[in-house]
Design a protein around this motif. Structure first.
Motif, PDB file in Angstrom:
ATOM      1  N   TRP A  50      34.858 -23.716   8.094  1.00  0.00           N
ATOM      2  CA  TRP A  50      34.708 -23.428   9.523  1.00  0.00           C
ATOM      3  C   TRP A  50      34.841 -24.704  10.350  1.00  0.00           C
ATOM      4  O   TRP A  50      35.448 -24.710  11.434  1.00  0.00           O
ATOM      5  CB  TRP A  50      33.360 -22.775   9.785  1.00  0.00           C
ATOM      6  CG  TRP A  50      33.368 -21.285   9.642  1.00  0.00           C
ATOM      7  CD1 TRP A  50      32.607 -20.530   8.813  1.00  0.00           C
ATOM      8  CD2 TRP A  50      34.187 -20.364  10.374  1.00  0.00           C
ATOM      9  NE1 TRP A  50      32.904 -19.199   8.963  1.00  0.00           N
ATOM     10  CE2 TRP A  50      33.867 -19.063   9.923  1.00  0.00           C
ATOM     11  CE3 TRP A  50      35.161 -20.508  11.354  1.00  0.00           C
ATOM     12  CZ2 TRP A  50      34.487 -17.926  10.421  1.00  0.00           C
ATOM     13  CZ3 TRP A  50      35.787 -19.358  11.850  1.00  0.00           C
ATOM     14  CH2 TRP A  50      35.444 -18.101  11.388  1.00  0.00           C
TER      15      TRP A  50
ATOM     16  N   ASN B  10      38.424 -25.611  10.701  1.00  0.00           N
ATOM     17  CA  ASN B  10      39.082 -24.696  11.630  1.00  0.00           C
ATOM     18  C   ASN B  10      38.733 -25.032  13.076  1.00  0.00           C
ATOM     19  O   ASN B  10      39.611 -25.085  13.953  1.00  0.00           O
ATOM     20  CB  ASN B  10      38.663 -23.264  11.307  1.00  0.00           C
ATOM     21  CG  ASN B  10      39.262 -22.256  12.262  1.00  0.00           C
ATOM     22  OD1 ASN B  10      38.720 -22.009  13.332  1.00  0.00           O
ATOM     23  ND2 ASN B  10      40.372 -21.660  11.875  1.00  0.00           N
ATOM     24  N   LEU B  11      37.465 -25.280  13.351  1.00  0.00           N
ATOM     25  CA  LEU B  11      37.031 -25.556  14.726  1.00  0.00           C
ATOM     26  C   LEU B  11      37.585 -26.886  15.233  1.00  0.00           C
ATOM     27  O   LEU B  11      37.985 -26.999  16.396  1.00  0.00           O
ATOM     28  CB  LEU B  11      35.501 -25.563  14.784  1.00  0.00           C
ATOM     29  CG  LEU B  11      34.845 -24.192  14.584  1.00  0.00           C
ATOM     30  CD1 LEU B  11      33.340 -24.337  14.375  1.00  0.00           C
ATOM     31  CD2 LEU B  11      35.119 -23.280  15.773  1.00  0.00           C
TER      32      LEU B  11
ATOM     33  N   ARG C 250      41.158 -26.399  16.238  1.00  0.00           N
ATOM     34  CA  ARG C 250      41.306 -25.832  17.581  1.00  0.00           C
ATOM     35  C   ARG C 250      41.148 -26.908  18.652  1.00  0.00           C
ATOM     36  O   ARG C 250      41.701 -26.782  19.751  1.00  0.00           O
ATOM     37  CB  ARG C 250      40.262 -24.743  17.793  1.00  0.00           C
ATOM     38  CG  ARG C 250      40.420 -23.548  16.854  1.00  0.00           C
ATOM     39  CD  ARG C 250      39.317 -22.539  17.096  1.00  0.00           C
ATOM     40  NE  ARG C 250      39.260 -21.530  16.040  1.00  0.00           N
ATOM     41  CZ  ARG C 250      38.341 -20.572  15.989  1.00  0.00           C
ATOM     42  NH1 ARG C 250      37.414 -20.500  16.939  1.00  0.00           N
ATOM     43  NH2 ARG C 250      38.352 -19.704  14.989  1.00  0.00           N
TER      44      ARG C 250
ATOM     45  N   THR D 280      28.367 -19.679   9.480  1.00  0.00           N
ATOM     46  CA  THR D 280      29.289 -19.328  10.563  1.00  0.00           C
ATOM     47  C   THR D 280      28.666 -19.584  11.932  1.00  0.00           C
ATOM     48  O   THR D 280      29.242 -20.254  12.783  1.00  0.00           O
ATOM     49  CB  THR D 280      29.701 -17.849  10.455  1.00  0.00           C
ATOM     50  OG1 THR D 280      30.322 -17.626   9.191  1.00  0.00           O
ATOM     51  CG2 THR D 280      30.673 -17.464  11.556  1.00  0.00           C
TER      52      THR D 280
ATOM     53  N   THR E 295      27.666 -23.446  12.465  1.00  0.00           N
ATOM     54  CA  THR E 295      28.818 -24.326  12.691  1.00  0.00           C
ATOM     55  C   THR E 295      29.395 -24.117  14.085  1.00  0.00           C
ATOM     56  O   THR E 295      29.734 -25.082  14.785  1.00  0.00           O
ATOM     57  CB  THR E 295      29.890 -24.082  11.617  1.00  0.00           C
ATOM     58  OG1 THR E 295      29.300 -24.120  10.322  1.00  0.00           O
ATOM     59  CG2 THR E 295      30.973 -25.143  11.691  1.00  0.00           C
ATOM     60  N   HIS E 296      29.515 -22.856  14.504  1.00  0.00           N
ATOM     61  CA  HIS E 296      30.024 -22.587  15.848  1.00  0.00           C
ATOM     62  C   HIS E 296      29.061 -23.112  16.919  1.00  0.00           C
ATOM     63  O   HIS E 296      29.494 -23.629  17.960  1.00  0.00           O
ATOM     64  CB  HIS E 296      30.247 -21.082  16.034  1.00  0.00           C
ATOM     65  CG  HIS E 296      31.516 -20.584  15.405  1.00  0.00           C
ATOM     66  ND1 HIS E 296      31.660 -20.424  14.039  1.00  0.00           N
ATOM     67  CD2 HIS E 296      32.706 -20.217  15.961  1.00  0.00           C
ATOM     68  CE1 HIS E 296      32.879 -19.973  13.785  1.00  0.00           C
ATOM     69  NE2 HIS E 296      33.527 -19.853  14.925  1.00  0.00           N
TER      70      HIS E 296
ATOM     71  N   ALA F  60      29.444 -26.835  17.164  1.00  0.00           N
ATOM     72  CA  ALA F  60      30.669 -27.172  17.903  1.00  0.00           C
ATOM     73  C   ALA F  60      30.459 -27.007  19.403  1.00  0.00           C
ATOM     74  O   ALA F  60      30.937 -27.819  20.205  1.00  0.00           O
ATOM     75  CB  ALA F  60      31.829 -26.305  17.419  1.00  0.00           C
ATOM     76  N   TYR F  61      29.729 -25.968  19.773  1.00  0.00           N
ATOM     77  CA  TYR F  61      29.457 -25.730  21.198  1.00  0.00           C
ATOM     78  C   TYR F  61      28.514 -26.786  21.765  1.00  0.00           C
ATOM     79  O   TYR F  61      28.753 -27.342  22.851  1.00  0.00           O
ATOM     80  CB  TYR F  61      28.861 -24.333  21.378  1.00  0.00           C
ATOM     81  CG  TYR F  61      28.353 -24.060  22.773  1.00  0.00           C
ATOM     82  CD1 TYR F  61      29.232 -23.818  23.824  1.00  0.00           C
ATOM     83  CD2 TYR F  61      26.977 -24.068  23.039  1.00  0.00           C
ATOM     84  CE1 TYR F  61      28.759 -23.579  25.108  1.00  0.00           C
ATOM     85  CE2 TYR F  61      26.497 -23.826  24.314  1.00  0.00           C
ATOM     86  CZ  TYR F  61      27.387 -23.580  25.347  1.00  0.00           C
ATOM     87  OH  TYR F  61      26.915 -23.351  26.620  1.00  0.00           O
TER      88      TYR F  61
ATOM     89  N   SER G 286      34.151 -27.870  20.814  1.00  0.00           N
ATOM     90  CA  SER G 286      34.935 -26.667  21.103  1.00  0.00           C
ATOM     91  C   SER G 286      35.152 -26.474  22.598  1.00  0.00           C
ATOM     92  O   SER G 286      35.757 -25.498  23.016  1.00  0.00           O
ATOM     93  CB  SER G 286      34.229 -25.430  20.533  1.00  0.00           C
ATOM     94  OG  SER G 286      32.943 -25.273  21.109  1.00  0.00           O
TER      95      SER G 286
END
Length: 816
Positions: free
Chosen positions: A482, A485-486, A489, A802, A805-806, A809-810, A815
């Motif tokens: 993840w 991937n982030l 992006r 999931t 990790t998101h 990133a935020y 992100s």
């Protein structure tokens, strides 16, 4: 005297090679028997090559039947040049690479055999199996072993490649879960019917069921349970047996023991008339385990973090318009028949046909060997070649494959020695987990056996089923996947997930200056010297068109109108010396551009003037005359001061620049004087980074990927800044878009949070297993409940990684 094979007719005997029954005839040779001459040939081939151990890896499914092996002539069409360029990934006449679809790959034995192809034929130098895709990547000598013969070799050992051309247009829709659905269906059918047959037992109360009906229903339950045991449970039995054969422990061993314990316990109690057994519980257990496995697989698929190469692979390329003008586009946007220009030092991102009379390409990115190859007009050039001469025009023959270029980027020739990672540690822990669980289950059964045999069996089965290291094994790959991937992006492209782990431990950051701290696109350019004629300006354009150095690109944009066609002219004897400059014969005149030392100007005067004026100089020499210099006032990236201030609180900062020290006063607030080093050659940069590594420092090196290739490779993590060029080095671990440079501090914080996420998920897995085992050893936890909660542990870790990790990133702004 040689023993001649003897052919006899016999049944119920299995072939030594493929394990299939010899229904018609047997070919006997010594103590071995074969169902056909093909299997006999492969057996002899393997043993002659020292690969006899292959048959010990999986005794149940040792090989694939050779009764329908294709003849060599079947593959002759592969040697047709029009077919070769569609199938091969790369070929330079001496070495070729191909990735083949081999659907027959089914177990670890297959992987072992295919990755030892070099022992069957020395013309194969390397083979690597991608089990999940049923593919094998092979590097071989096309002279000693043409592709047709390679296909025949694979076919002779039972792995006939799939050469269907439609695979080039897109992946086929397959249904890999169909066998799992069938097994779930069989288990569900048996479970439902056994429940119906067990209803009289449930409803009879204390009076019980008549003995005749009890015997009848018991027999029917056994009949219905047998397909579940013999077929539906194979997904656990097969990998468990393979693990035993390989002397390795896996969770499938524990689950298989639990399934067998419940089945044979029920079989014994029904057969002896002790009770009606637990076949309903057994079939429900297998059903739930299979549903849990399907649920996990669907979860993995839906949360796939596979890279979308076509969306953001960080390469750009110059495409020629119909009018001859140039435009810079993402490499993944080029299509078949597009005309592209590859300048000196740039990478060819797709298979293409050379349009110019000649070119020189270096395929070290593919082969690891730095040996330029001379090409002529019409030659097919494979993706991954780097132009070592003047710019050349190509017509694209095959669209870009980002996955192929990434595979090249991870070529073993460019891999750095790494310390053990969290992922490898978790995998090693998982190997020791199963024997520990088996020991706990055995001790629990021994404890309860004198007190209550029924509780002993429940405890033994529950412990085997509830304990699961899957969540532990999934923590690192899902978090790192993840995170990769982030960051992608956010236009930071990582070579692999392990880079995240190493980023989290960085304590020293080394910067290049030009093109890294400064902006390549912006800057004031002014020529100081005698007036240049139109012909001389056109010659400067032709010369700098080849150059990819940041200062060279700024001067090029100054003298050449953006998007305009290149002027006509002859360019010969081009040379580019890293850290110095470029030179060539342009329209019959000798041109040199670069540093003062490169053109023979007064280096002392250059240093004094530029230090006072705060600019960079690109000198121009025409024949024996120094015509003047282009003064370039570079601009630092927006927000650089704030970024360096933040990074300085997290790590030691160092600057290694090939320029002089004219801007030292501006940089002193962020770097100590001893860590500001100017006039550094590429060798000096490499030595400085290596010295830091020898001191035990974890070094992040950020450069332009050209002059800094050695330092990038020597660092712990090398970051190449990408703007409008495809000149990055495979020695780098990260390719960062220039627009994302301001996020560097947030990227490092995100890496640290990602690592903490892995540790927390480890803790979740350990706590789950401690609580689950605590209840299971008491014998009060039903195996059915265990079968339900076992996949929940894996799903909970997946959900945690999931979301965490998101969220990281935020929170860090990666992100944003």
């Amino acid at each position: 005297m040689a023993i001649m094979p003897e052919t006899v007719i016999q049944q119920d005997i299995k072939c030594t090679h493929c394990g299939e029954p010899c229904d018609d005839e047997i070919i006997r040779q010594g103590d071995n028997v074969f169902c056909c001459t093909g299997c006999q040939t492969v057996y002899g081939l393997l043993n002659e090559s020292g690969l006899g151990a292959y048959y010990g890896l999986d005794a149940e499914n040792p090989g694939i039947s050779m009764r329908k092996v294709a003849e060599d002539s079947r593959f002759e069409y592969l040697d047709d040049p029009t077919v070769l360029h569609k199938v091969l990934d790369f070929s330079d006449g001496k070495e070729a690479r191909v990735t083949l679809k081999t659907p027959q790959i089914h177990c670890a034995s297959c992987i072992w055999l295919l990755e030892n192809l070099h022992r069957l034929n020395p013309a194969v130098t390397f083979a690597e199996v991608y089990f999940d895709r049923r593919e094998v990547a092979i590097r071989f000598d096309p002279v000693a072993l043409p592709l047709s013969k390679l296909a025949a070799l694979l076919s002779s050992i039972g792995y006939t490649p799939d050469f269907s051309m439609d695979k080039l247009d897109g992946p086929k829709e397959t249904s890999p879960n169909k066998p799992l659905y069938l097994k779930i269906g069989v288990a569900g059918f048996a479970f439902g019917n056994i429940m119906l047959f067990s209803l009289p037992e449930y409803l009879a109360g204390t009076q019980g069921v008549d003995a005749q009906f009890r015997t009848l229903f018991g027999a029917l339950n056994i009949i219905l349970a047998l397909p579940v045991f013999l077929y539906s449970s194979l997904d656990f039995f097969k990998p468990a047996w393979l693990s035993v054969r390989q002397r390795q422990w896996s969770m499938d061993i524990a689950i298989s023991l639990g399934i067998m314990a419940m089945f044979f316990r029920s079989l014994y109690e029904i057969s002896t008339g002790i009770s009606s057994g637990y076949m309903d519980s057994f079939t429900m257990l297998v059903f739930l385990l299979l549903v849990g496995r399907l649920f996990q697989k669907k979860t993995y698929d839906s949360l796939s973090f596979e890279r979308d190469y076509r969306s953001y692979f960080p390469l750009s390329v110059i495409r020629l318009r119909e009018d001859g003008s140039e435009e810079s586009i993402a490499a993944t946007q080029i299509a078949e028949n597009d005309r592209v220009v590859i300048r000196n030092g740039e990478l060819l991102p797709a298979d293409a046909i050379l349009l110019d009379d000649h070119a020189a390409m270096d395929f070290s990115f593919v082969t690891g060997e730095n040996e330029p190859i001379d090409l002529k007009k019409g030659d097919l050039v494979y993706a991954g070649g780097r132009n070592t001469g003047t710019s050349a025009r190509f017509k694209v023959a095959k669209p870009v494959s980002g996955s192929y270029l990434t595979r090249l980027w991870n070529n073993e020739a460019f891999r750095k020695p790494r310390e053990e990672t969290l992922k490898s540690l978790s995998n090693r822990f998982s190997r020791y987990f199963s024997p520990a669980v088996l020991l706990i289950a055995g001790l629990s059964a021994l404890y309860w056996m004198p007190i209550s045999p029924s509780t002993a069996v429940n405890a033994f089965t529950a412990v085997l089923i509830v304990a699961c290291p899957c969540a532990l094994a999934l923590s690192a790959p899902f978090t790192l996947g993840w995170a990769t991937n982030l960051l992608g992006r956010a236009k930071l492209y990582l070579k692999n997930g392990e880079v995240i782990e190493h980023l989290s431990g960085i304590d020293t950051i080394v910067f290049d200056k030009t093109g890294t701290l400064t902006e390549r696109e912006k800057g004031e350019v002014q020529f100081v010297g005698r007036d240049l004629s139109d012909e001389e300006l056109r010659s400067v354009v032709l010369l700098l068109h080849e150059n990819t150095h940041p200062l060279g690109r700024q001067v090029f944009r100054h003298v050449h109108k953006t998007g305009a066609p290149l002027p006509d002219g002859q360019l010969a004897a081009y040379q580019e010396i890293t850290g110095k400059g470029v030179g060539a014969n342009v329209n019959g005149a000798a041109y040199r551009m670069g540093s003062a030392a490169w053109v023979g100007a007064d280096a002392a005067d250059d240093s004094t003037q530029t230090a006072r004026q705060g600019d960079s100089r690109v000198y121009l020499k025409i024949d024996d005359e120094i015509a003047g210099y282009f003064r370039v006032r570079t601009r630092y990236r927006q927000g650089l001061g704030e970024l360096l201030g933040t990074l300085g609180q997290q790590a030691k900062l160092m600057l290694l620049s090939g320029d002089n020290d004219r801007e030292k006063p501006q940089l002193l607030p962020y770097f100590t004087e001893e860590n500001l080093r100017f006039r550094q050659s590429p060798e000096d940069k490499l030595l400085a980074v290596q010295q830091l590594r020898d001191m035990g420092r974890h070094v992040l090196m950020i450069g332009d990927g050209l002059n800094d290739a050695g330092a990038l490779r020597s660092s712990t993590i090398g970051v190449s800044i990408a703007e409008d060029t495809s000149s990055f080095t495979p020695a780098s671990d990260v390719i960062m878009a220039a627009s994302s440079f301001s996020k560097l501090d947030r990227v490092l914080e995100f890496a640290r949070r990602s690592k903490r996420t892995i540790y927390i998920s480890f803790a979740i897995s350990v706590v789950y297993n401690i609580i689950g085992l605590g209840f299971a050893v008491t014998g009060t936890l039903s195996p059915l409940v265990c079968a339900i909660i076992m996949p929940i542990s894996s799903v909970s870790v997946i959900a945690w990684t999931t979301l965490a990790t998101h969220w990281a990133a935020y929170r860090t702004g990666v992100s944003a």
